[in-house]
Design a protein around this motif. Structure first.
Motif, PDB file in Angstrom:
ATOM      1  N   HIS A   1      14.480   0.863  -1.071  1.00 29.83           N
ATOM      2  CA  HIS A   1      14.521   0.154   0.199  1.00 29.83           C
ATOM      3  C   HIS A   1      15.806   0.593   0.864  1.00 29.83           C
ATOM      4  CE1 HIS A   1      14.590  -3.048   3.114  1.00 29.83           C
ATOM      5  NE2 HIS A   1      15.710  -3.533   2.621  1.00 29.83           N
TER       6      HIS A   1
ATOM      7  N   THR B   1       9.711  -0.416   2.181  1.00 24.04           N
ATOM      8  CA  THR B   1       9.830   0.109   0.826  1.00 24.04           C
ATOM      9  C   THR B   1       9.185   1.488   0.769  1.00 24.04           C
ATOM     10  OG1 THR B   1       9.564  -2.137  -0.004  1.00 24.04           O
ATOM     11  CG2 THR B   1       9.330  -0.376  -1.602  1.00 24.04           C
TER      12      THR B   1
ATOM     13  N   ASP C   1      -1.599  -5.119  -1.690  1.00 21.75           N
ATOM     14  CA  ASP C   1      -0.576  -5.952  -1.049  1.00 21.75           C
ATOM     15  C   ASP C   1      -1.257  -6.928  -0.121  1.00 21.75           C
ATOM     16  OD1 ASP C   1      -1.321  -4.401   1.065  1.00 21.75           O
ATOM     17  OD2 ASP C   1       0.649  -3.526   1.435  1.00 21.75           O
TER      18      ASP C   1
ATOM     19  N   TYR D   1       9.496  -6.499  -1.535  1.00 18.62           N
ATOM     20  CA  TYR D   1       8.202  -6.549  -0.868  1.00 18.62           C
ATOM     21  C   TYR D   1       7.109  -6.765  -1.907  1.00 18.62           C
ATOM     22  CZ  TYR D   1       4.117  -4.984   1.714  1.00 18.62           C
ATOM     23  OH  TYR D   1       2.882  -4.909   2.296  1.00 18.62           O
TER      24      TYR D   1
END
Ligand code: HEM
Lengths: 311, 523
Positions: B453, B298, B278, B243
């Motif tokens: 994850h 995540t 992000d 991610y």
């Protein structure tokens, strides 16, 4: 974040635990005396058939003693409940973060579950096993495991811990009563306890039938098993939060799993031809031995992430 | 009705009368196969495999496991190499992935499937068809009563039972009723859900990864393979699926108990304040011990922490050969910590330092130091200094937390002519022999994170909840059959039979009896 530990209060809590132990000892004595009397009552009925009033008197005395033993156990339970609550207040958190606290809390729950199940008369008979076991576990807690109140490490500050432990303690209590009934069942079924040629056999002739004891043991164990399954799941959720893996075969996790599998084996045995009855009962006892082992030996001597028992 | 349980399923005597005897198969090759299969899927095999599974799990709690405690395994090899070799051959350091452990649970699950699939078919048929025919001899059932009554009572009984949730079949001279199919449904669901748990664990584990990264306050982590200190993907994990995010550790706070005498210095709270960047932009977050930071797919977990003193090393020419925070590894509860500094570019010689950090230093009578509190009230660094070839150039990867001193010359420290260096914040000290100097410029903290994850988690949880629900249904719902039959002399018989333990069976019969009209004539 500030926490005020109250050591004075925890000292008072310890005193009340001692008081509760004293009462449990009284309850134990009363219930064993009651058993001794049921045995002699029969002797008298045989030898002095004429003196009917003697028999009646012993019977009422003995009934009284049994009732008294349960009332004393009730008071001991209330005292222990107060002690556990005070310990929790003194530590400002749930009172089951180290072995001492876990032992007093689970003994309390065993006593409470037992007293609540007393409306089943088949369960009256194991009173000495319950008071005796409680006495031993409180004795071990106060003499071997005692630690002063302390804060808990951040990994244990989770409501999943609260849920996980409550359910584990409840499951343990049901397993314990199941085990006590199984022991009684095995003794009741053994050939040396049949007949009425000695006092021991006479005591057992007053007990519920072996089949009844077996059935009741099963009922307690299935409730314990459902609770234990939940313990396993809640523990995995907590481990996922704290250590980012739901299952890591840590020593404590291994033993939780072993116990679960053993009791699953017991339930299967109850449905397998040739394995019901005595064999299944032994298997149930092996399951409970694993529960005890998990709490004592594994906590004290095995290494793993869960070793924070505060000892 | 055919037997839908394994051949050695324990039936009560009465139940056995209702079930057909299993057909005898001819022997021969096919017969043998069938016999083998029946053995594997018998209750006894399931039971023995369960017990074996419990026993096989034990060694994993006795010997250190590579997956959970690699250090422990290394210790075993150091302390008793021969025994460790033997244990390792028996896979006792990898119990839960060992051949023998896997064999047991794979057999168990094959047995499980072989047991559950046919039971499902039979259960389905049972649910679709009418309750069993009323058996001829009701007297032998576990609960039995007779009372006055006739055809009218039969119809009434059928109505009552239907209302109570029974499946009812009213015939010429009898009523046959059954309820509690949910018990068997729950049992099957429970066993299927166990299979689902196993699959979710396997598939989820294969597609998972876990990586470690240590961040000093102010450091930025970018989620790509190069940024991890260590990274262990599952077998099927595709590293292109990381991610995309970055995370800066802004501040790390520890709260210790300073109030309660018995408990001074116990940690009460750890908190890492982070800024996350992000696709949704920039956001503030917090990571605590039981409270991971959750990003899509995540999780960021707080696993450890410690001090990172800021240290500058100058070489003999006065040039800066190393400068920055150094991650020190805690050695005890009061955070006495060990750190290693390497300055390979220093002149005239490479410099290595082995250093202890004491957050609250106290000198012992022997002259050595110890830390008496885990927070930095009176911080002190002590160092042993080495010069020589640090061996960093030969391409062999080196542990950044260790310094191999065998080929080095100690110029300050216990075994050297000059004592070890001692530094408090802001101080600097000469490295004896003109090799340079060190200064302790400041103190920061670091946090160790796991970034993981774990796609199986949701499915495992879901299947275990289904298993739990199935289990509860299976154990607590009673499965009963009730029959009412009209017999001679204007009498009816009421009987009931339970599958397994049923505390209420006799009440069911007497309740039904009371609700039907007609006087009781004893049994
Ligand atoms: C992964 C292994 C297994 C586990 C953990 C397990 C667990 C359990 C548990 C806890 C029960 C009691 C609760 C209930 O009645 O639903 C049970 C019942 C049952 N299991 Fe399993 N089981 C396993 C494998 C098997 C296998 C291989 C068979 C086939 C031989 C089987 C057949 C049965 C049957 C017939 C019952 C019903 C027993 C009854 O009527 O009381 N199980 N199982």
């Amino acid at each position: 974040m500030e926490i005020n530990l109250n050591e004075q209060l925890s000292q008072y809590s310890l005193l009340i635990v001692y008081a509760s132990m004293a009462l449990l000892a009284v309850s134990f004595l009363l219930s064993t005396l009651h058993m001794a009397q049921t045995a002699s009552a029969k002797t008298e009925s045989e030898s002095e058939q004429a003196e009917g009033d003697v028999l009646v008197r012993t019977k009422t005395e003995s009934k009284l003693m049994s009732t008294a033993s349960l009332w004393v156990m009730g008071v001991a339970t209330v005292l222990l409940g107060i002690a556990v609550t005070m310990r929790g207040i003194a530590a400002q958190r749930v009172p089951w973060a180290n072995m001492y606290e876990f032992a007093i809390s689970s003994t309390l729950v065993i006593l409470m579950i037992y007293l609540m199940s007393l409306y089943l008369k088949e369960v009256h008979f194991i009173a000495p096993l319950v008071s005796g076991f409680s006495l031993i576990s409180l004795g071990a807690a106060t003499s071997l495991f005692y630690v002063e109140v302390s804060t808990i490490m951040p990994a244990l500050q989770s409501y999943w811990l609260v849920i996980h432990v409550i359910v584990a303690v409840l499951a343990t209590s049901f397993f314990y009563i199941g085990a006590a009934l199984h022991i009684t069942y095995l003794v009741r079924k053994a050939s040396w306890s049949q007949g009425d040629s000695n006092a021991f056999q006479r005591i057992f002739s007053h007990f519920p039938s072996a089949d009844t004891l077996d059935r009741f043991a099963y009922r307690f164990i299935i409730v314990g098993f459902v609770l234990w399954s939940f313990t396993l799941i809640a523990g995995a959720i907590w481990a996922e939060r704290a250590w980012n893996r739901y299952w890591g075969w840590d020593t404590k996790e291994v033993w939780t799993f072993i116990i679960w599998v053993l009791y699953a084996g017991y339930l299967h045995a109850k449905a397998t031809r040739g394995w019901t009855g005595t064999r299944a009962a032994y298997l149930g006892l092996v399951g409970f031995a694993a529960v005890l082992f998990n709490f004592t030996i594994v906590n004290l001597f095995f290494e793993g992430l869960h070793v924070y028992s505060g000892l | 009705m055919t037997s839908y349980r394994p051949s050695d399923y324990e039936l009560t005597r009465e139940e056995r009368e209702l079930e057909q005897a299993p057909k005898r198969t001819k022997f021969g090759f096919q017969g043998w196969l069938r016999w083998m299969w029946r053995q594997l899927t018998s209750m006894r095999t399931a039971l023995i495999l369960l017990l074996l599974l419990a026993v096989a799990s034990v060694p994993g709690s006795v010997y250190p496991q590579r997956s959970a405690d690699p250090n422990g395994v290394r210790l075993q090899f150091e302390e008793n190499p021969e025994l460790a070799e033997v244990l390792d051959t028996l896979q006792l350091f990898d119990v839960y992935t060992s051949v023998w452990f896997s064999a047991i649970y794979i057999l168990l699950f094959i047995s499980l499937i072989g047991c559950v699939v046919p039971r499902t078919q039979v259960h389905w048929r049972a649910m679709m068809s009418k309750p069993v025919k009323t058996p001829p001899n009701l007297k032998r059932m576990s609960a039995y009563e007779t009372q006055r009554g006739g055809k009218q009572e039969l119809e009434q009984a059928a109505r009552i039972l239907k209302k109570q949730g029974y499946r009812v079949d009213l015939r010429e001279d009898s009523v046959s009723a059954e309820k509690g199919y949910l018990k068997e449904t729950g049992n099957l669901l429970f066993h299927y859900a166990l299979i689902a748990v196993l699959i979710a664990v396997g598939v989820g584990g294969g597609n998972s990864y876990i990586g470690q990264r240590v961040l000093v306050e102010g450091d930025m982590f970018v989620n790509n393979l190069a940024s991890y200190d260590s990274f262990s993907p599952g077998t099927f994990y595709d590293e292109n699926n990381l991610y995309p995010f970055s995370m800066r550790l802004d501040d790390f706070q520890v709260t210790y108990d300073l109030q309660n005498p018995a408990n001074v210095g116990a940690p009460i709270d750890f908190k890492a304040s982070v800024t996350v960047f992000d696709e949704n932009g920039e956001s503030q977050g917090e990571v605590k011990v039981n409270q991971p930071l959750e990003l899509p797919g995540t999780g960021v977990y707080l696993m450890g922490n410690g001090f990172a003193p800021i240290i500058t090393v100058r070489d003999g020419d006065g040039r800066v050969a190393f400068s920055g925070p150094v991650v020190f590894l805690p050695q005890d509860g009061n955070l006495t910590s060990l750190g290693v500094i390497k300055a390979p570019d220093a002149n005239p010689s490479q410099i290595g330092l082995i250093s202890f950090f004491y957050p609250t230093a106290e000198q012992l009578p022997s002259g050595a130091y110890t830390s008496i509190y885990p927070d930095a009230f009176d911080p002190l660094l002590t160092m042993n200094a080495y010069v020589g070839d640090l061996g960093l150039d030969d391409g062999v990867p080196r542990n950044v937390y260790a310094l191999d001193v065998t080929d080095l010359t100690e110029v300050a420290g216990r075994d050297a002519d000059n004592p070890g260096l001692e530094l408090r914040p802001g101080e600097s000290a000469e490295i004896p022999g003109g090799y340079g100097s060190v200064s302790f410029d400041g103190l920061t903290r670091y946090a160790a994170f796991d970034i993981a994850h774990n796609p199986g988690g949701f499915w495992i949880l879901l299947s275990s909840m289904i298993a739990l629900a199935g289990l509860i249904a299976s154990l607590l719902i009673p499965r009963r059959r009730v029959w009412v039959k009209a017999v001679a002399d204007e009498k009816i018989e009421i009987a009931a039979l339970a599958r397994g333990d049923d505390p209420r069976l006799e009440d069911v019969v007497s309740d039904l009896g009371k609700r039907l009209e007609g006087g009781k004539v004893g049994n």
